[in-house]
Scaffold this motif. Structure first.
Motif, short mmCIF file in Angstrom:
data_model
loop_
_atom_site.label_atom_id
_atom_site.label_comp_id
_atom_site.label_asym_id
_atom_site.label_seq_id
_atom_site.Cartn_x
_atom_site.Cartn_y
_atom_site.Cartn_z
N SER A 1 0.87 10.05 14.28
CA SER A 1 -0.44 9.68 14.79
C SER A 1 -1.42 9.31 13.68
O SER A 1 -2.54 8.92 13.97
CB SER A 1 -1.01 10.83 15.63
N SER A 2 -1.00 9.42 12.45
CA SER A 2 -1.88 9.00 11.35
C SER A 2 -1.01 8.64 10.15
O SER A 2 0.15 9.04 10.06
CB SER A 2 -2.87 10.10 10.96
N ILE A 3 -1.59 7.89 9.23
CA ILE A 3 -0.86 7.51 8.02
C ILE A 3 -0.46 8.76 7.26
O ILE A 3 0.67 8.87 6.76
CB ILE A 3 -1.74 6.58 7.14
N ALA A 4 -1.37 9.71 7.16
CA ALA A 4 -1.09 10.92 6.38
C ALA A 4 0.10 11.67 6.98
O ALA A 4 1.01 12.11 6.26
CB ALA A 4 -2.33 11.81 6.32
N TYR B 1 6.77 0.98 9.77
CA TYR B 1 5.43 0.57 10.18
C TYR B 1 5.59 -0.66 11.05
O TYR B 1 6.23 -1.63 10.62
CB TYR B 1 4.57 0.22 8.96
N LEU C 1 5.15 4.47 12.50
CA LEU C 1 3.70 4.28 12.59
C LEU C 1 3.51 2.97 13.33
O LEU C 1 3.89 1.91 12.83
CB LEU C 1 3.12 4.19 11.17
N THR D 1 -1.22 20.24 -0.62
CA THR D 1 -2.52 20.75 -1.02
C THR D 1 -3.01 21.78 -0.01
O THR D 1 -3.48 22.85 -0.36
CB THR D 1 -3.53 19.59 -1.12
N ALA D 2 -2.87 21.44 1.28
CA ALA D 2 -3.47 22.27 2.32
C ALA D 2 -2.40 23.08 3.07
O ALA D 2 -1.38 22.53 3.47
CB ALA D 2 -4.25 21.40 3.30
N TYR E 1 0.84 -1.21 0.00
CA TYR E 1 0.00 0.00 0.00
C TYR E 1 0.87 1.26 0.00
O TYR E 1 0.62 2.23 -0.74
CB TYR E 1 -0.90 -0.07 1.23
N LEU F 1 1.21 4.44 -2.51
CA LEU F 1 1.19 5.86 -2.10
C LEU F 1 2.40 6.58 -2.69
O LEU F 1 2.29 7.73 -3.16
CB LEU F 1 1.26 5.99 -0.57
#
Lengths: 724, 724
Positions: free
Chosen positions: B306-309, B240, B267, B462-463, B195, B199
């Motif tokens: 704290s997150s995959i992103a 991971y 992660l 993006t953000a 996965y 990405l």
């Protein structure tokens, strides 16, 4: 000695949220016009005056379009008119794309032509100078006088995709947004609104209405929310805001959306900004203005997102998916570890990864012997080799429990279109049998496959944790919407609040008359009077110096506890008066306060009120000690409110467990506490213009059934009044 | 009466992190083989035995490739051999792609052919049954006996992009990853590793080495990290993991990465899982196993996402960008509101939005009169019309202060390639002049423009809030890496810990001998002896019942405070003995404890030790009262550690302000507290196999300069010992 009981009021009668709803009908000419004039229309592609004309053509706007351009016969295929006066028929909407100095005259001419709404792109108003601010004020006055609704100035405009209306110079309306969108956007910032249009293009998301409000001379964010609340096409409202000038209008708009059952997701900037004015009272310093927005948004049933990604994901999820109907979640994964990660996220978000029954687990292991079968269900890599078995496993899961949501992680299994579509068909079949569940899948998904999922009402996320977190947020928001709004308490009766600084006794008596429990205390001017007062109250008593000018009585030795005889009271009163005179020779001394000595036990809490310049009186609640002082652990609500909100406040502080009883202490009388918060909120609402802040500290809550009592209080009258 | 002073030890001598480093050389045949045999090679595209052969061809692996297939002459252009014995020369790496029953024999044959490493794809081992677990154990023993390193079984394999090696059946190595990547991946899960490869393809990111470890019969996550730590091509390590069996090896690997200055981003799943065994002591219940991982990862200079992103964004950022050299951040935006949002995120992440000087602000307003000039700098929509002016503004900002990072928000200004490249050129020029800064832009950016930014060392998000949050996380991680590792304290000397349950006095004396400050106390068997002891200590004193079987002494009236005379002590001792006999007739009574009465004041803290099954003894610190009980506000560290870590523990709890002094209380003696934590950690490390847990509660910390003291302690000996 008896402990005063909280005067628990009956649930106050509900009052309607507002008698005059925001007038959304007046926004119809803005968003649903039959005819549009573009003042300053340009024939040069990409110019501010060209884009809206080109877009009206692109979207095949069915109404009349009148480009105003003295030098062209035609603009993007529409016959041009040389000036506004030459427009051959009445117009609904005027789009103003000319420099600031000409705006007012153009608006007047448009109004004469019947325009009922205008979008003013022009910059050079309040955002640049004081003169600009004055010119903008004139636009606002004109709008009110002529009943014309104005977007802007300095706005990127509006769009109504289904109606083919793009009254904006935003470049992101091409390629064309598809009709039939579900998301209504209101953005205070044009730049941000354009950015969001671009995000939407990338995500395959379409808008119902897209509204940017710019300088807000007239139409503000609240109007946009109210309009979308009543717009049948809009299923979810995304709001970007920097601030509101009129809190009551924002509350009204959010309540309209709640009444319509529509989720509102707010991105509000200024999360860490601390209000510039140092606030006088303790309470005020704990309740920064941003915390007030946070509280009000939640109180009105809306959701404040903490990041752009979270905000936009929620818009996407409400547009294409279903909100979970309950907190039970099923997790289906090709990787056991990722299943754990998804379960982590579910627990963090308040969802319940309900384990399957032993029978269901057996059925799953019949299909794949080494599957993880408990929930998360690890279907293993075998899944792709046996999609019928995979479908059976998912059905076993969903038959087992009425799961509100189910999230799958495919890892790379569906990365090729062929496999991707095969897996997608499985989920499409599942979706058809379970039309109400939140269904999301995650992992590598080609764009065409993603569109097929979305068309079937299944959401697609890149990351499995995001898919679960979004389910949790939707569930929270949906639960708020499904609940009836909290009955709003009627404000209490206005009180006779003196304009001068109040001493403790005056403050407590006022709050007592408003329904807060407070002890039976007496003011005594002399030691002898104090002793008499103590005999009336009953021993043991406390004697405290009484002065509006001495805030920290203990620090000057102004408090004597546990006095058991008249003689002890006499001596103590003399001592504290003497100490106060010595320590604060200029202080106004109002004598001493004689109060019953409170029994041991009980939880110290703090209740407070501040009057927010935008939202009016806000009630604060927290626990005494480090939780408030060090951790800032407080709950806030806009006043007035009912028992349901008060109970929610008590439950939402991080230290709530203290009230449930820790290490053998009994649970506290939270009903008495809730009643006090309601009473304080009604008092604050009724006296919003007379007070600056209230601090009830400590407010002692006794064990369940034994009430609560305000032991000290400070009321600061509104500044204008105290000066008088 | 004097307060016992903390016995502040000198900073204990540093010991080297480990004497035997993980043997990364043994992994070279696995990741840098000169020759590869594929056992079970297939000619059918897409089959597990076909993909690695096809990929070696695709990546033009320069070494020898031997497909083993009895039925084919050739596999993807490589000459096949019918069996392992027929391989014409020695092999380095064997890829095993056959069913489980044949694996052991194949490994033996490969080892006979000189193989020094193997990748075992085959499933059917520990993940399916007890028999499988036994078979896997045989593989592990074989690996150790023959000096062969094994990845798997049940693994997706490994890849070394620059070396053209893909020993994996992961389908995401096509299209080809570019050489020259910077990210090394270690994933315990194959599905997740695949996965992530997907990405990376989507993000244009390439790997140096890509390692999935599967069932970990031999090679485990720690080995992968250690290998990447010494791999010159790898600049950032993404990990991971689901769990580690050998905590010491993981610590060693992370320390190797820190020593090499390489960021490790972890992660780890299982964030909310609470250890299954109910822990006996208070401390244990506060320090769940996942909290131990969290603490150890940070203690070793790594970062837990704290997150995959968040995790993947950090990999992206370290691959293409520069970590901020300091906490000062400049924000440049076309939207004022978004500037506020970015400033929020900066503050949340611990970055400082340093305001520009008045002179710099004037220079910016000379370029655009209505620009927001303070920082965030709002360049306004005019920016696109005057890119030279925009560049000047950015230069004014960067000349003003040595900002560690600068983040821009373009909204939609660069959405068309033409404009996008024009803006990109500005940033490229800025980047060239400021080669060390973290530079990131956000907003609509076409893919080709994004690649140009990245090639110039500018990140694209993006953000805008993500761009700032990533800067903050990088800064935090870079700061940890830049610091020398905390000097590790030497373990203390092993103590003579009795196997039976310890009473308070025994526990305190043990800790005292280990260097923790504790009061001068006496054990007295009789009231008369208690009175004599009190006279030796000096009045006032405390008398407490002494019994290993009575944990909550106060509850049975077993404590008498503030005794000022010998007679009072005599009476109190008799009373508490009597009460103890009445309340707990079966308890072992060891007499009474006579201790000096502590002065008022001081902050109550809790120190504790638990022995984690993976990481060994962990030291816990928190504040007494609700902060630990209700909020779970504790800091954890792996023992032993030095003063620097101890100070960091004290500073990182959320309630740390309490120790700095709140509402007029003086700052606490945190140096004495830190010294005690170090002493406790050394004691715990030296006695890891003798103890199960230690609770020092309360540990009273007096005002600065006045020391600290352990008032009570419980030591639970290791289970096996207590039973003896």
């Amino acid at each position: 000695m008896s402990v005063p009981r909280a005067a628990v009021p009956a649930e106050p009668r509900s009052v309607p949220p507002a008698t005059t709803a925001i007038d959304t009908a007046s926004l119809k000419p803005l968003l649903e016009p039959r005819s549009v004039a573009i003042v300053g229309a340009s024939t040069v592609p990409g110019k501010i005056g060209a884009i809206p004309v080109a877009m009206l053509r692109e979207y095949a706007f069915p109404g009349e379009v009148f480009p105003v351009n003295p030098k062209a016969d035609e603009v993007f295929g529409y016959r041009a008119v040389p000036d506004i006066a030459s427009i051959p028929s009445a117009i609904d909407l005027a789009v103003i794309a000319i420099p600031a100095p000409g705006v007012m005259a153009a608006l007047e001419s448009c109004a004469d032509k019947g325009a009922k709404a205008a979008v003013v792109f022009s910059s050079g108003f309040a955002e640049v100078s004081e003169e600009g601010r004055a010119a903008q004020q004139k636009l606002a006055e004109f709008a009110r006088a002529r009943g014309l609704r104005i977007i802007g100035p300095n706005a990127l405009g509006v769009a109504n995709i289904d109606a083919g209306l793009v009254a904006s110079f935003c470049p992101f309306f091409k390629p064309r947004f598809a009709p039939g969108g579900a998301v209504g956007l209101v953005s205070q910032s044009g730049a941000f609104g354009g950015y969001v249009a671009n995000l939407a293009q990338d995500r395959g998301l379409s808008f119902t209405k897209w509204i940017t409000t710019g300088n807000e001379a007239d139409v503000e964010v609240a109007d946009g929310i109210a309009y979308l609340a009543q717009d049948p096409a809009t299923r979810v409202i995304l709001v970007y805001m920097e601030g509101a000038r009129n809190g009551a209008r924002l509350v009204q708009a959010l309540e309209m959306a709640r009444a319509a059952g529509k989720p509102v997701v707010v991105l509000k900037v200024g999360r860490t900004a601390v209000g510039a004015e140092a606030a006088a009272s303790h309470t005020a310093s704990l309740a920064g203005a941003d915390a007030v927005y946070e509280a009000v948004i939640a109180q009105c049933g809306a959701y404040r997102a903490s990041s752009i990604a979270e905000w936009f994901d929620l818009g996407y999820a409400f547009a294409f998916g279903k909100a979970p109907k309950n907190n039970a979640i099923a997790l289906v994964t090709v990787s056991g570890g990722v299943g754990v990660m998804m379960a982590d996220e579910a627990e963090t978000g308040g969802l319940d990864t309900v384990p399957l029954s032993a029978a269901a687990q057996d059925r799953i292991r019949e299909i794949v012997p080494f599957a993880g079968a408990r929930n998360p269900v690890d279907v293993t890599g075998q899944m792709l080799g046996d999609l019928a078995g995979f479908e059976q496993m998912v059905e076993v899961v969903l038959a087992e429990h009425p799961f509100g949501s189910i999230v799958g992680f495919n890892a790379g299994a569906g990365h090729k279109e062929e496999n991707g579509f095969r897996i997608q068909k499985v989920w499409e079949t599942v979706r058809a049998r379970h039309p109400d569940a939140y269904i999301a899948i995650s992992g590598a998904t080609p764009p065409a496959v993603q569109r097929a999922y979305e068309a079937a009402g299944c959401l697609v996320f890149t990351a499995p944790d995001t898919a679960v977190a979004t389910a949790a947020r939707m569930a929270r928001l949906a639960a708020r919407l499904a609940e009836a709004p909290s009955p709003i308490a009627a404000p209490g009766a206005p009180a006779d609040i003196p304009a001068h600084a109040l001493n403790e006794h005056e403050a407590l008596e006022l709050l007592k008359s408003a329904g807060l429990p407070a002890p039976d205390v007496r003011v005594a001017a002399t030691p002898e009077a104090a002793a008499r007062a103590a005999e009336e109250i009953g021993f043991p008593v406390v004697v405290k110096i009484l002065s509006p000018d001495i805030l920290h009585k203990s620090d000057i030795g102004g408090v004597a506890l546990n006095l058991a005889t008249a003689q002890a009271v006499r001596e103590a009163a003399a001592t504290v008066l003497e100490r106060a005179r010595a320590a604060a020779p200029d202080a106004r001394l109002d004598g001493v306060l004689v109060a019953p000595m409170m029994p041991k036990g009980g939880v110290e809490t703090i209740l407070g009120v501040t009057v927010d310049p935008v939202f009016g009186p806000m009630v604060m609640f927290g626990l005494g000690g480090v939780l408030v002082e060090v951790m800032g652990d407080v709950a806030l609500r806009r006043a007035p409110f009912g028992l349901k909100e008060a109970r929610a406040m008590i439950g939402e502080i991080r230290g709530a467990k203290v009230l449930e009883g820790v290490r053998g202490t009994p649970p506290a009388d939270t009903e008495a506490l809730a009643a006090a918060l309601v009473a304080l909120s009604r008092f604050a609402a009724a006296n919003a213009d007379r007070i600056e802040s209230i601090d009830v500290n400590p407010f002692l809550v006794f064990p369940k059934g034994r009430g609560a009592v305000a032991l000290d209080a400070v009321i600061v009258p509104a500044a204008g009044r105290a000066a008088s």
